[in-house]
Design a protein around this motif. Structure first.
Motif, mmCIF file in Angstrom:
data_model
loop_
_atom_site.group_PDB
_atom_site.id
_atom_site.type_symbol
_atom_site.label_atom_id
_atom_site.label_comp_id
_atom_site.label_asym_id
_atom_site.label_seq_id
_atom_site.Cartn_x
_atom_site.Cartn_y
_atom_site.Cartn_z
ATOM 1 N N VAL A 23 -3.666 -46.254 78.270
ATOM 2 C CA VAL A 23 -4.614 -44.937 77.840
ATOM 3 C C VAL A 23 -5.688 -45.516 77.103
ATOM 4 O O VAL A 23 -7.005 -45.071 77.386
ATOM 5 C CB VAL A 23 -3.591 -44.171 77.047
ATOM 6 C CG1 VAL A 23 -4.179 -42.896 76.330
ATOM 7 C CG2 VAL A 23 -2.224 -43.900 77.879
ATOM 8 N N THR A 24 -5.358 -45.741 75.795
ATOM 9 C CA THR A 24 -6.559 -46.127 74.992
ATOM 10 C C THR A 24 -6.802 -47.598 74.854
ATOM 11 O O THR A 24 -6.099 -48.494 74.594
ATOM 12 C CB THR A 24 -6.468 -45.640 73.677
ATOM 13 O OG1 THR A 24 -6.255 -44.134 73.694
ATOM 14 C CG2 THR A 24 -7.698 -45.777 72.709
ATOM 15 N N LEU A 25 -8.167 -48.097 75.118
ATOM 16 C CA LEU A 25 -8.400 -49.337 74.957
ATOM 17 C C LEU A 25 -8.263 -49.907 73.638
ATOM 18 O O LEU A 25 -8.587 -49.269 72.585
ATOM 19 C CB LEU A 25 -9.897 -49.778 75.414
ATOM 20 C CG LEU A 25 -10.135 -49.439 76.882
ATOM 21 C CD1 LEU A 25 -11.933 -49.716 77.163
ATOM 22 C CD2 LEU A 25 -9.461 -50.586 77.871
ATOM 23 N N PRO A 26 -7.743 -51.331 73.225
ATOM 24 C CA PRO A 26 -7.811 -51.899 71.971
ATOM 25 C C PRO A 26 -9.175 -51.997 71.490
ATOM 26 O O PRO A 26 -10.046 -52.035 71.989
ATOM 27 C CB PRO A 26 -6.977 -52.935 71.958
ATOM 28 C CG PRO A 26 -7.433 -53.333 73.526
ATOM 29 C CD PRO A 26 -7.522 -52.290 74.417
ATOM 30 N N GLY B 226 -10.403 -54.841 69.228
ATOM 31 C CA GLY B 226 -10.507 -55.999 68.599
ATOM 32 C C GLY B 226 -9.511 -56.842 67.981
ATOM 33 O O GLY B 226 -9.853 -57.583 66.841
ATOM 34 N N GLY B 227 -8.487 -56.707 68.812
ATOM 35 C CA GLY B 227 -7.375 -57.487 68.200
ATOM 36 C C GLY B 227 -7.193 -58.766 68.969
ATOM 37 O O GLY B 227 -7.763 -59.221 70.143
ATOM 38 N N THR B 228 -6.378 -59.935 68.531
ATOM 39 C CA THR B 228 -6.156 -61.023 69.059
ATOM 40 C C THR B 228 -5.396 -61.078 70.541
ATOM 41 O O THR B 228 -5.649 -61.827 71.112
ATOM 42 C CB THR B 228 -5.427 -61.991 68.164
ATOM 43 O OG1 THR B 228 -6.262 -62.161 66.774
ATOM 44 C CG2 THR B 228 -5.354 -63.580 68.576
ATOM 45 N N THR B 229 -4.440 -60.189 70.453
ATOM 46 C CA THR B 229 -3.716 -59.743 71.613
ATOM 47 C C THR B 229 -4.216 -58.917 72.851
ATOM 48 O O THR B 229 -3.532 -58.714 73.695
ATOM 49 C CB THR B 229 -2.246 -59.378 71.242
ATOM 50 O OG1 THR B 229 -2.654 -58.242 70.472
ATOM 51 C CG2 THR B 229 -1.501 -60.266 70.170
ATOM 52 N N ASP B 230 -5.664 -58.588 72.423
ATOM 53 C CA ASP B 230 -6.129 -57.757 73.333
ATOM 54 C C ASP B 230 -6.125 -58.205 74.952
ATOM 55 O O ASP B 230 -6.584 -57.475 75.690
ATOM 56 C CB ASP B 230 -7.552 -57.253 72.822
ATOM 57 C CG ASP B 230 -7.519 -56.466 71.539
ATOM 58 O OD1 ASP B 230 -6.459 -55.912 71.202
ATOM 59 O OD2 ASP B 230 -8.579 -55.923 70.975
ATOM 60 N N TYR B 231 -6.401 -59.289 74.949
ATOM 61 C CA TYR B 231 -6.410 -59.999 76.316
ATOM 62 C C TYR B 231 -5.280 -59.539 77.327
ATOM 63 O O TYR B 231 -5.334 -59.301 78.390
ATOM 64 C CB TYR B 231 -6.213 -61.468 76.244
ATOM 65 C CG TYR B 231 -4.918 -62.077 76.466
ATOM 66 C CD1 TYR B 231 -4.417 -62.571 77.782
ATOM 67 C CD2 TYR B 231 -4.204 -62.330 75.305
ATOM 68 C CE1 TYR B 231 -3.168 -62.952 78.163
ATOM 69 C CE2 TYR B 231 -2.925 -62.916 75.521
ATOM 70 C CZ TYR B 231 -2.509 -63.124 76.857
ATOM 71 O OH TYR B 231 -1.113 -63.781 76.879
ATOM 72 N N ALA B 232 -4.096 -59.172 76.619
ATOM 73 C CA ALA B 232 -2.928 -58.790 77.744
ATOM 74 C C ALA B 232 -3.180 -57.483 77.970
ATOM 75 O O ALA B 232 -2.336 -56.837 78.740
ATOM 76 C CB ALA B 232 -1.656 -58.817 76.752
ATOM 77 N N VAL B 233 -4.050 -56.668 77.387
ATOM 78 C CA VAL B 233 -4.626 -55.225 77.938
ATOM 79 C C VAL B 233 -5.724 -55.288 79.068
ATOM 80 O O VAL B 233 -5.674 -54.963 80.124
ATOM 81 C CB VAL B 233 -4.920 -54.333 76.815
ATOM 82 C CG1 VAL B 233 -5.385 -53.057 77.426
ATOM 83 C CG2 VAL B 233 -3.819 -54.105 75.963
ATOM 84 N N GLU B 234 -6.639 -56.274 78.488
ATOM 85 C CA GLU B 234 -8.129 -56.356 79.289
ATOM 86 C C GLU B 234 -7.908 -57.058 80.590
ATOM 87 O O GLU B 234 -8.289 -56.718 81.719
ATOM 88 C CB GLU B 234 -9.026 -57.157 78.574
ATOM 89 C CG GLU B 234 -9.462 -56.514 77.303
ATOM 90 C CD GLU B 234 -9.924 -57.582 76.275
ATOM 91 O OE1 GLU B 234 -9.929 -58.582 76.479
ATOM 92 O OE2 GLU B 234 -10.519 -56.964 75.333
ATOM 93 N N TYR C 76 -7.079 -54.463 83.241
ATOM 94 C CA TYR C 76 -8.261 -53.676 83.643
ATOM 95 C C TYR C 76 -9.189 -54.537 84.752
ATOM 96 O O TYR C 76 -9.614 -53.955 85.721
ATOM 97 C CB TYR C 76 -8.990 -53.264 82.581
ATOM 98 C CG TYR C 76 -8.404 -52.213 81.977
ATOM 99 C CD1 TYR C 76 -8.921 -50.798 82.293
ATOM 100 C CD2 TYR C 76 -7.274 -52.161 80.855
ATOM 101 C CE1 TYR C 76 -8.232 -49.618 81.541
ATOM 102 C CE2 TYR C 76 -6.869 -51.021 80.505
ATOM 103 C CZ TYR C 76 -7.261 -49.698 80.806
ATOM 104 O OH TYR C 76 -6.857 -48.477 80.141
ATOM 105 N N GLU C 77 -9.395 -55.851 84.341
ATOM 106 C CA GLU C 77 -10.171 -56.788 85.028
ATOM 107 C C GLU C 77 -9.416 -56.972 86.282
ATOM 108 O O GLU C 77 -10.388 -57.192 87.488
ATOM 109 C CB GLU C 77 -10.438 -58.168 84.197
ATOM 110 C CG GLU C 77 -11.163 -57.669 82.996
ATOM 111 C CD GLU C 77 -12.711 -57.187 83.409
ATOM 112 O OE1 GLU C 77 -13.243 -58.010 84.069
ATOM 113 O OE2 GLU C 77 -12.895 -56.267 82.627
ATOM 114 N N ALA C 78 -8.174 -57.191 86.433
ATOM 115 C CA ALA C 78 -7.515 -57.493 87.754
ATOM 116 C C ALA C 78 -7.746 -56.339 88.616
ATOM 117 O O ALA C 78 -8.092 -56.555 89.794
ATOM 118 C CB ALA C 78 -6.096 -57.549 87.573
ATOM 119 N N ILE C 79 -7.841 -55.074 88.449
ATOM 120 C CA ILE C 79 -7.968 -53.935 89.103
ATOM 121 C C ILE C 79 -9.574 -53.779 89.425
ATOM 122 O O ILE C 79 -9.655 -53.878 90.740
ATOM 123 C CB ILE C 79 -7.463 -52.678 88.478
ATOM 124 C CG1 ILE C 79 -5.890 -52.541 88.166
ATOM 125 C CG2 ILE C 79 -8.035 -51.411 88.953
ATOM 126 C CD1 ILE C 79 -5.439 -52.435 89.570
#
Length: 320
Positions: free
Chosen positions: A176-179, A181-189, A192-195
């Protein structure tokens, strides 16, 4: 019926927590507190919204009095990687804001929920199956403020009887909402990049295991703890909670099951990698399970299917 104030309601957790609280307790009973970014869409239209800067005690008090608030969810924070570039701001928001919430809560009889994080751990902490009670020597201002916040919340409970409770969140994954600036943010990004591009450049190295949790479980944990029988809580600030642990290779492999052409490369961010290396590979959340029935519902497989479905639909509609 509870009257709830969510400070930081437009953030990654707050935007979804506020809506879930409104479903459970009624739209008019949950106030969306925001600092500068006005809530939009359902968040604005479904219930009251007020300007509430965590660093402004008078704003908090005014809203508490206006709406007869009895529970405050204080989600205001600067995340780990950003906090290293703005340590004074991270402290002022993380601890100054919490102190304001606790003082208002003491005066007006509110309960307070302020999440902690795996960032509270650091050098000397056992990395595998990290205990509920263990050494906490964080290496970031974000982590230092989380440890201080846990201790401060415990102090207000023991000294003044303020009903403080919190969880130590792992990385939170949301569609829903992008993170921010967290260290674990790659697991959200990565989703999105895959899609969007079927490829992703990971800022953390292979083999970097971290605890993670899907947002629906994160919301459930926050609410369930505040609803728990206080007589059963031996710990209050703060409970380890987790749902899964993986490294970049594992999440990439799961995505490839749905997007066979997906590719991942590495460009390691030294600061993020150093932070991640100081955090647990996996946490022991048995205290939360025993004391208030914590039981996550989402695993990596189910989360990946849902993330790709929702983000894929957004992409098809041109929303991302």
């Amino acid at each position: 019926m509870k009257n709830i104030l969510v400070i930081g309601s437009v953030g990654q957790i707050g935007s979804e927590l506020t809506l879930e609280l409104r479903k459970r307790y009624g739209n008019g009973n949950v106030v969306a507190g925001y600092r500068s970014t006005l809530p939009t869409g359902e968040l604005l239209e479904s219930g009251p919204a007020e300007v509430v800067d965590a660093t402004n005690a008078q704003q908090i008090a005014d809203v508490v009095k206006k709406y007869k608030i009895d529970t405050i969810y204080n989600l205001a924070a600067i995340l780990s990687a950003v906090g290293e570039s703005k340590p004074q701001v991270a402290w002022n928001i993380g601890i100054g804001g919490l102190m304001n919430c606790l003082e208002v809560a003491r005066e007006y009889g509110c309960a307070v929920s302020t999440p902690s994080s795996i960032g509270a751990f650091g050098g000397g902490t056992p990395l595998d199956n990290t205990p509920q009670d263990t050494i906490m020597r964080p290496q970031t201002m974000y982590g230092v403020s989380k440890v201080a916040g846990e201790l401060l919340s415990d102090y207000y409970f023991k000294r003044f009887g303020v009903d403080t409770r919190s969880v130590r969140y792992p990385g939170i994954i949301s569609n829903v909402t992008l993170p921010g600036g967290g260290t674990t943010d790659y697991a959200v990004e990565i989703y999105y990049e895959a899609i969007k591009h079927k490829k992703f450049t990971c800022p953390l190295g292979a083999g970097t295991f971290l605890d993670m949790m899907y947002m629906p479980d994160a919301i459930e944990a926050a609410i369930d703890l505040m609803e728990a029988d206080p007589s059963k809580l031996k710990h209050r600030n703060s409970f380890n909670v987790t749902a899964m642990s993986f490294d970049p290779e594992i999440i990439a492999a799961e995505i490839k099951k749905h997007i066979p052409g997906f590719e991942m490369t590495y460009n390691v961010d030294p600061m993020k990698q150093a932070i991640a290396n100081s955090w647990p590979n996996s946490m022991d959340d048995s205290a939360a399970r025993h004391e208030w029935g914590w039981n996550p519902k989402w695993n990596l497989r189910a989360m990946t299917e849902d993330m790709l479905k929702v983000i894929g639909e957004k992409h098809a509609k041109g929303l991302i």
